[in-house]
Write a protein that holds these residues in place. Structure first.
Motif, mmCIF file in Angstrom:
data_model
loop_
_atom_site.group_PDB
_atom_site.id
_atom_site.type_symbol
_atom_site.label_atom_id
_atom_site.label_comp_id
_atom_site.label_asym_id
_atom_site.label_seq_id
_atom_site.Cartn_x
_atom_site.Cartn_y
_atom_site.Cartn_z
ATOM 1 N N ALA A 53 0.917 -1.221 0.058
ATOM 2 C CA ALA A 53 -0.092 0.112 -0.003
ATOM 3 C C ALA A 53 0.754 1.274 0.046
ATOM 4 O O ALA A 53 0.452 2.411 -0.522
ATOM 5 N N ARG A 54 2.035 1.153 0.411
ATOM 6 C CA ARG A 54 3.094 2.180 0.640
ATOM 7 C C ARG A 54 3.825 2.458 -0.566
ATOM 8 O O ARG A 54 3.826 3.679 -1.315
ATOM 9 N N TYR A 55 4.492 1.238 -1.208
ATOM 10 C CA TYR A 55 5.414 1.728 -2.165
ATOM 11 C C TYR A 55 4.867 0.830 -3.658
ATOM 12 O O TYR A 55 5.442 1.153 -4.853
ATOM 13 N N GLY A 56 3.679 0.047 -3.692
ATOM 14 C CA GLY A 56 3.152 -0.643 -4.883
ATOM 15 C C GLY A 56 4.074 -1.823 -5.022
ATOM 16 O O GLY A 56 4.953 -2.270 -4.234
ATOM 17 N N PHE A 57 3.870 -2.147 -6.559
ATOM 18 C CA PHE A 57 4.715 -3.360 -6.883
ATOM 19 C C PHE A 57 6.048 -2.767 -7.520
ATOM 20 O O PHE A 57 5.951 -1.764 -8.026
ATOM 21 N N GLY A 58 6.781 -3.733 -7.631
ATOM 22 C CA GLY A 58 8.210 -3.591 -8.310
ATOM 23 C C GLY A 58 9.300 -3.611 -7.610
ATOM 24 O O GLY A 58 9.361 -3.907 -6.336
ATOM 25 N N THR A 63 13.046 -3.689 -2.809
ATOM 26 C CA THR A 63 14.502 -3.189 -2.366
ATOM 27 C C THR A 63 14.096 -2.699 -1.172
ATOM 28 O O THR A 63 15.022 -2.886 -0.047
ATOM 29 N N LEU A 64 13.263 -1.536 -0.877
ATOM 30 C CA LEU A 64 13.086 -1.095 0.500
ATOM 31 C C LEU A 64 12.391 -2.184 1.716
ATOM 32 O O LEU A 64 12.607 -1.974 2.781
ATOM 33 N N SER A 65 11.803 -3.124 1.099
ATOM 34 C CA SER A 65 11.311 -4.374 2.184
ATOM 35 C C SER A 65 12.624 -5.007 2.588
ATOM 36 O O SER A 65 12.544 -5.454 3.454
ATOM 37 N N ASP A 113 -2.138 -7.650 -36.216
ATOM 38 C CA ASP A 113 -2.879 -7.398 -37.397
ATOM 39 C C ASP A 113 -4.464 -7.235 -37.444
ATOM 40 O O ASP A 113 -4.919 -6.908 -38.249
ATOM 41 N N THR A 114 -4.865 -7.999 -36.326
ATOM 42 C CA THR A 114 -6.225 -8.348 -36.539
ATOM 43 C C THR A 114 -7.058 -7.699 -35.325
ATOM 44 O O THR A 114 -8.469 -7.578 -35.125
ATOM 45 N N HIS A 115 -6.538 -7.361 -33.889
ATOM 46 C CA HIS A 115 -7.140 -6.872 -32.687
ATOM 47 C C HIS A 115 -6.229 -5.744 -32.408
ATOM 48 O O HIS A 115 -5.105 -5.460 -32.572
ATOM 49 N N ARG A 116 -7.118 -4.818 -31.439
ATOM 50 C CA ARG A 116 -6.200 -3.862 -30.633
ATOM 51 C C ARG A 116 -5.564 -4.556 -29.457
ATOM 52 O O ARG A 116 -6.346 -5.380 -28.862
ATOM 53 N N LEU A 117 -4.310 -4.152 -29.357
ATOM 54 C CA LEU A 117 -3.511 -5.066 -28.376
ATOM 55 C C LEU A 117 -3.249 -3.959 -27.403
ATOM 56 O O LEU A 117 -2.790 -2.819 -27.607
ATOM 57 N N LEU A 118 -3.394 -4.466 -25.974
ATOM 58 C CA LEU A 118 -3.112 -3.448 -24.842
ATOM 59 C C LEU A 118 -2.055 -4.215 -23.946
ATOM 60 O O LEU A 118 -2.138 -5.303 -23.656
ATOM 61 N N LEU A 119 -0.983 -3.503 -23.401
ATOM 62 C CA LEU A 119 -0.246 -3.947 -22.442
ATOM 63 C C LEU A 119 -0.592 -3.311 -21.084
ATOM 64 O O LEU A 119 -0.478 -2.154 -20.970
ATOM 65 N N ILE A 120 -1.050 -4.335 -20.085
ATOM 66 C CA ILE A 120 -1.619 -3.897 -18.783
ATOM 67 C C ILE A 120 -0.728 -4.469 -17.897
ATOM 68 O O ILE A 120 -0.608 -5.782 -17.636
ATOM 69 N N THR A 121 0.015 -3.699 -17.118
ATOM 70 C CA THR A 121 1.148 -4.398 -16.182
ATOM 71 C C THR A 121 1.297 -3.350 -14.892
ATOM 72 O O THR A 121 0.808 -2.296 -14.897
ATOM 73 N N LYS A 122 1.564 -4.062 -13.838
ATOM 74 C CA LYS A 122 1.785 -3.369 -12.288
ATOM 75 C C LYS A 122 3.324 -3.170 -12.564
ATOM 76 O O LYS A 122 4.126 -3.807 -13.160
ATOM 77 N N GLY A 123 3.901 -2.274 -11.455
ATOM 78 C CA GLY A 123 5.217 -2.248 -11.206
ATOM 79 C C GLY A 123 5.717 -0.770 -11.185
ATOM 80 O O GLY A 123 4.974 0.319 -11.209
ATOM 81 N N ASP A 124 7.066 -0.300 -11.255
ATOM 82 C CA ASP A 124 7.471 0.816 -11.333
ATOM 83 C C ASP A 124 7.364 1.322 -12.816
ATOM 84 O O ASP A 124 7.571 0.686 -13.699
ATOM 85 N N ASP A 149 -2.565 -1.399 -9.454
ATOM 86 C CA ASP A 149 -3.136 -2.541 -9.164
ATOM 87 C C ASP A 149 -4.015 -3.043 -10.121
ATOM 88 O O ASP A 149 -4.394 -2.221 -11.034
ATOM 89 N N LYS A 150 -4.245 -4.217 -10.311
ATOM 90 C CA LYS A 150 -5.592 -4.821 -11.113
ATOM 91 C C LYS A 150 -6.724 -5.270 -10.495
ATOM 92 O O LYS A 150 -6.521 -6.264 -9.755
ATOM 93 N N THR A 151 -7.691 -4.604 -10.845
ATOM 94 C CA THR A 151 -8.853 -4.954 -10.165
ATOM 95 C C THR A 151 -9.850 -5.001 -11.207
ATOM 96 O O THR A 151 -9.679 -4.522 -12.509
#
Length: 240
Positions: A53-58, A63-65, A113-124, A149-151
């Motif tokens: 909740a403080r630093y998020g993912f990545g 490193t802080l942990s 070539d056939t679809h809309r592509l999305l990159l959906i990722t967590k992290g720094d 986050d991914k909800t």
């Protein structure tokens, strides 16, 4: 018919967790005189869970942990040179090379070539941007979303913004907890692409009874699955 296909990044498109495991092994070596490996692993995981909740993912949060755990297990007596080495390990983790997983480039190029592509990722933010740039895949995506986050709400918003909503979308990823289950809850298809290494905080039970849940061995199986879903139109498919 599918309008948009979302991809997770780490351990779906390229290797990631293995570098965290190597870094954690180095962390254990540095603190070998202060705590047993199993105890140290438990304390580090607990710190990561607290700090999400403080630093998020990545990398930064990890490193802080590690630093926080080192201070805790040594009762604030950790030598400065060990803290320095932990910081250096975190910097090295932030610069690890990009290694695409099997079939990734062929599948992403074909689907672009056939679809809309999305990159959906967590992290720094900077780290994920670096990895995407070095992967050589960046130009193939119509949208890139680096989220805290991914909800279900996250997926509903992204697929609404980039396509006709989650109902016309598919999300492929290695994490049942983050990539698959919330996408299905948002109304879309959730495709599990297992990876040999999965962070403990991403473990979840597979939603086997969900009509829009699928599992493939690697991304090579996504092309026939997308064709199958599109051939079936807007209705859900039968038993798996």
């Amino acid at each position: 018919m599918l309008e948009a296909i979302g991809f997770d990044a780490d351990d779906t498109l390229w290797q990631n967790e293995q570098f965290f495991r190597i870094t954690e092994g180095r962390f254990h070596e540095l603190l070998n005189d202060y705590a047993a490996p199993d105890h140290l692993a438990e304390r580090l995981l607990a710190a990561e869970r607290r700090n999400l909740a403080r630093y998020g993912f990545g990398v930064k949060g990890f490193t802080l942990s590690m630093i926080e755990t080192a201070i805790e297990v040594t009762e604030a007596r950790v030598p400065a040179h060990i803290l320095r080495d932990i910081l250096e390990a975190g910097k090295e983790l932030h610069a690890h090379p990009i290694e695409l997983l099997p079939n990734v480039r062929q599948v992403v190029e074909r689907l672009a070539d056939t679809h809309r592509l999305l990159l959906i990722t967590k992290g720094d933010l900077f780290d994920q941007e670096r990895k995407l740039a070095q992967s050589g895949l960046g130009d193939l995506f119509d949208g890139v979303e680096i989220v805290s986050d991914k909800t279900p709400g996250t997926y509903a918003r992204i697929f609404r913004d980039h396509a006709g909503g989650a109902e016309a979308g598919l999300m492929a990823g290695n994490s049942l907890k983050s990539d698959v289950i919330p996408m299905i809850q948002a109304g879309g298809w959730g495709v599990h692409v297992p990876h040999g290494l999965t962070w403990a905080l991403e473990h979840a039970e597979a939603p086997r009874e969900a009509a829009r849940f699928r599992k493939i061995d690697d991304l090579g199986g996504l092309l026939p699955l997308v064709e199958e879903i599109n051939a079936a139109g807007s209705g859900s498919l039968g038993s798996r």
